[in-house]
Design a protein around this motif. Sequence first.
Motif: not given
Length: 117
Positions: A19-45
């Motif tokens: 909410x904070x980022x979108x309110x200030x002109x950023x696009x939240x391209x993805x979310x991750x609930x742990x570090x492994x998901x974050x690594x995989x999402x980083x590679x994907x998006x």
Amino acid sequence: MKRVLVADDATFMRTSLRMMLERNGFEVAGEAENGLVAVNKYKEINPDIVTMDITMPVCDGIKAVKMIKEYDPNAKIIMISSMGQECFVKEAILSGAKGFIVKPFKEEYVIETLSKL
């Protein structure tokens, strides 16, 4: 518009940052609930910026930073954690994070830090 991947095990924190980022002109391209998901999402998006918590299940934020930096040495990662002790800050920066924001944080400071990247 900068695209951000938000990695935090707390749903409330991910929602709050989104909410904070979108309110200030950023696009939240993805979310991750742990570090492994974050690594995989980083590679994907391939986001412009990652916000990364330290304490998460499966794979903590420090390990995730190292894995992302190994994949993409130019990755821009900001740690956002309640673990603000000097040893954690130092380890995060040495692992490749571009900065460290301690929870609870002020919206202006988060936006200012991410805007500088």
